[in-house]
Design a protein around this motif. Structure first.
Motif, short mmCIF file in Angstrom:
data_model
loop_
_atom_site.label_atom_id
_atom_site.label_comp_id
_atom_site.label_asym_id
_atom_site.label_seq_id
_atom_site.Cartn_x
_atom_site.Cartn_y
_atom_site.Cartn_z
N VAL A 138 107.43 -45.32 -32.80
CA VAL A 138 108.68 -44.62 -33.04
C VAL A 138 109.70 -45.58 -33.65
O VAL A 138 110.45 -45.22 -34.56
CB VAL A 138 109.22 -43.99 -31.74
N GLU A 139 109.72 -46.82 -33.19
CA GLU A 139 110.66 -47.81 -33.73
C GLU A 139 110.39 -48.04 -35.23
O GLU A 139 111.32 -48.16 -36.01
CB GLU A 139 110.53 -49.12 -32.98
N LEU A 140 109.13 -48.08 -35.60
CA LEU A 140 108.78 -48.27 -37.01
C LEU A 140 109.27 -47.09 -37.85
O LEU A 140 109.84 -47.28 -38.92
CB LEU A 140 107.26 -48.43 -37.15
N LEU A 141 109.07 -45.88 -37.35
CA LEU A 141 109.55 -44.69 -38.05
C LEU A 141 111.07 -44.68 -38.14
O LEU A 141 111.65 -44.30 -39.16
CB LEU A 141 109.03 -43.42 -37.37
N GLU A 142 111.73 -45.08 -37.06
CA GLU A 142 113.19 -45.14 -37.08
C GLU A 142 113.69 -46.19 -38.07
O GLU A 142 114.66 -45.96 -38.80
CB GLU A 142 113.73 -45.47 -35.69
N ALA B 56 114.55 -38.39 -36.94
CA ALA B 56 115.93 -37.90 -36.86
C ALA B 56 116.86 -38.88 -36.15
O ALA B 56 118.04 -38.95 -36.45
CB ALA B 56 115.96 -36.55 -36.15
N GLY B 57 116.35 -39.65 -35.23
CA GLY B 57 117.18 -40.59 -34.49
C GLY B 57 117.41 -41.89 -35.24
O GLY B 57 118.06 -42.79 -34.74
N ALA B 58 116.92 -41.97 -36.45
CA ALA B 58 117.06 -43.21 -37.23
C ALA B 58 118.50 -43.43 -37.63
O ALA B 58 119.27 -42.50 -37.82
CB ALA B 58 116.18 -43.14 -38.47
N ARG B 59 118.85 -44.68 -37.79
CA ARG B 59 120.20 -45.02 -38.19
C ARG B 59 120.27 -45.08 -39.72
O ARG B 59 119.54 -45.83 -40.34
CB ARG B 59 120.59 -46.37 -37.61
#
Length: 63
Positions: A2-6, A12-15
């Protein structure tokens, strides 16, 4: 995972970059510089004489 996708903005939670960050300010500055250069080139070309078509009397039965 998930961190890689972010990190790549795929979740959606990405900055997303904020409008006030240095990258967007740099982009805006480059756009302003490009527009200024286009304006300057346009103004330099404005001094050129335009071609004008002139109507001559008694040509082709007109007049």
């Amino acid at each position: 995972m998930v961190e890689l996708l972010e990190d790549h903005g795929l979740v959606a939670g990405a900055r997303a970059p904020q409008p006030g960050d240095s990258y967007s300010r740099l982009q805006q500055r480059r756009e302003r510089q490009a527009l200024y250069q286009l304006k300057r080139r346009h103004e330099e070309g404005a001094g050129r004489k335009r071609k004008v078509l002139r109507v001559q009397d008694d040509q082709d039965g007109w007049g």
